[in-house]
Design a protein around this motif. Structure first.
Motif, short mmCIF file in Angstrom:
data_model
loop_
_atom_site.label_atom_id
_atom_site.label_comp_id
_atom_site.label_asym_id
_atom_site.label_seq_id
_atom_site.Cartn_x
_atom_site.Cartn_y
_atom_site.Cartn_z
N MET A 14 -6.59 20.85 0.19
CA MET A 14 -5.68 20.53 -0.90
C MET A 14 -4.83 19.28 -0.61
O MET A 14 -3.72 19.14 -1.09
CB MET A 14 -4.76 21.73 -1.20
N ARG A 15 -5.40 18.40 0.21
CA ARG A 15 -4.71 17.16 0.58
C ARG A 15 -3.36 17.43 1.26
O ARG A 15 -2.46 16.58 1.25
CB ARG A 15 -4.51 16.25 -0.63
N MET A 16 -3.23 18.61 1.85
CA MET A 16 -1.99 18.95 2.54
C MET A 16 -2.04 18.63 4.02
O MET A 16 -1.00 18.51 4.67
CB MET A 16 -1.67 20.44 2.35
N ARG A 17 -3.21 18.52 4.57
CA ARG A 17 -3.36 18.26 6.00
C ARG A 17 -4.68 17.56 6.25
O ARG A 17 -5.51 17.45 5.35
CB ARG A 17 -3.31 19.57 6.78
N GLY A 18 -4.85 17.07 7.46
CA GLY A 18 -6.12 16.44 7.80
C GLY A 18 -5.98 14.96 8.09
O GLY A 18 -4.89 14.38 8.06
N SER A 19 -7.12 14.34 8.36
CA SER A 19 -7.15 12.92 8.70
C SER A 19 -6.96 12.05 7.45
O SER A 19 -7.32 12.46 6.35
CB SER A 19 -8.48 12.57 9.36
N VAL A 73 0.86 -1.19 0.00
CA VAL A 73 0.00 0.00 0.00
C VAL A 73 0.89 1.24 0.00
O VAL A 73 2.01 1.21 0.51
CB VAL A 73 -0.95 -0.01 1.23
N ALA A 74 0.41 2.30 -0.61
CA ALA A 74 1.17 3.55 -0.69
C ALA A 74 0.49 4.63 0.15
O ALA A 74 -0.71 4.55 0.45
CB ALA A 74 1.29 4.02 -2.14
N CYS A 75 1.26 5.65 0.49
CA CYS A 75 0.69 6.76 1.26
C CYS A 75 1.47 8.03 0.95
O CYS A 75 2.51 8.01 0.30
CB CYS A 75 0.73 6.46 2.75
N HIS A 76 0.94 9.14 1.42
CA HIS A 76 1.68 10.40 1.37
C HIS A 76 1.27 11.24 2.58
O HIS A 76 0.16 11.10 3.10
CB HIS A 76 1.42 11.16 0.06
N PRO A 77 2.15 12.12 3.05
CA PRO A 77 1.88 12.84 4.29
C PRO A 77 1.20 14.20 4.13
O PRO A 77 0.96 14.88 5.12
CB PRO A 77 3.29 13.04 4.87
#
Length: 310
Positions: A271-276, A204-208
């Motif tokens: 903008m997918r920069m922060r959050g859950s 699985v992949a992710c980004h922070p």
């Protein structure tokens, strides 16, 4: 997964987790959370001294678990192989491998094996490490996971197989984007191969998102630019979430029962920069199966590491 936090991580007593780049930033926060959940965490660090310092800090705050620091320089395939060999001799299976370490937007340099540094560390080093450790991942009781840290910068990447090492033309951000695109092509192709082999290992992949870590400062530091250092400090303060929050997608990808393989997890806020963390979709280039197969073949040739997924 709305509002997911580390408090929702399952107990990890008896599990072994390997985290690259574990002495700072996302790797540090991830190691702390895994240990707090009861896991044995192998902190794979380029510097043993910095790794031990980080481990000492973590031990002061966690409730359980066990931390072990081992040297692993992803810019040197001999170091990667030695790390994996040592772990294979002592570990009785690996439950989670977090391919987390990385470098970003640095002046062009080369690894010990002659690879462009960003591609070499971010992708090829992790490709070799995962291949070396696959037998231990398969030896784990129950499902094990490989979590590969990418970035939204993958959207700026292009797989130019005629100049993969950026020898003819180098841009620090385009090279970074290529390495992060390579992370996704690898993670998805690994999942396809594991699924075809019916292996009990999930990729699985992710980004922070945008996390306030030291990653942003290595480039300006190597350039000797105090102006760029100052700009990064301001940007991190204005836009970055904490490293603790930035580690959540990796932790979710590593532990959530909702993960079945092949997902891309990232923060779902502005903008997918922060959050859950939430499941997201990466760009079309990262889902190009022909490019993924070609990158896999090239990566095996360059690293000398072949995968046995059967």
């Amino acid at each position: 997964m709305s509002g997911w936090t580390v408090d929702e991580m399952p107990a990890m007593d008896g599990e072994t987790v390997v985290v690259t780049g574990a002495n700072s930033g996302l790797g540090y926060e991830g190691s702390k959370a895994f240990a707090d959940a009861g896991a044995t965490v192998v902190m794979a660090c380029r510097s043993e001294a910095r790794g031990e310092e980080a481990a000492t800090d973590i031990r002061r705050t966690v409730r359980g678990g066990h931390l072990e620091v081992r040297v692993c320089d992803l810019a040197d395939l001999d170091s990667v192989a030695a790390f994996a060999a040592g772990l294979r001799e002592e570990a009785d299976g690996i439950d989670v491998l977090c391919n987390n370490a990385g470098v970003m937007a640095i002046p062009r340099g080369e690894t010990a094996d002659g690879f462009e540094m960003q591609l070499g560390v971010n992708h090829l080093g992790h490709f070799a490490l995962t291949g070396h450790l696959l037998p231990e991942l398969r030896a784990s009781e129950g499902e094990s996971r490989v979590v590969t840290q990418s970035s939204q910068a993958h959207t700026a990447g292009e797989m130019d197989f005629d100049d993969l090492q950026s020898e003819r033309e180098y841009g620090k951000w385009s090279a970074y984007g290529r390495s992060k695109l390579a992370n996704l092509l690898f993670a998805y192709e690994l999942q396809r191969r594991l699924r075809e082999a019916d292996a009990d290992v999930t990729s699985v992949a992710c980004h922070p998102g945008y996390a306030d870590t030291d990653l942003q400062f290595r480039g300006p530091r190597e350039m000797g630019s105090s102006v760029r250092m100052g700009m990064m400090k301001v940007a991190n303060k204005l836009f970055g979430q904490s490293a603790e929050r930035g580690a959540l997608p990796m932790l979710y990808a590593a532990t959530s029962p909702e993960v079945t393989g092949g997902e891309y997890v990232g923060p779902g806020g502005f903008m997918r920069m922060r959050g859950s963390p939430e499941f997201q979709r990466s760009n079309a280039a990262s889902n190009d199966e022909a490019d993924a197969e070609r990158l896999w073949a090239v990566s095996e040739e360059l690293t000398g590491v072949e995968y046995d997924c059967e």
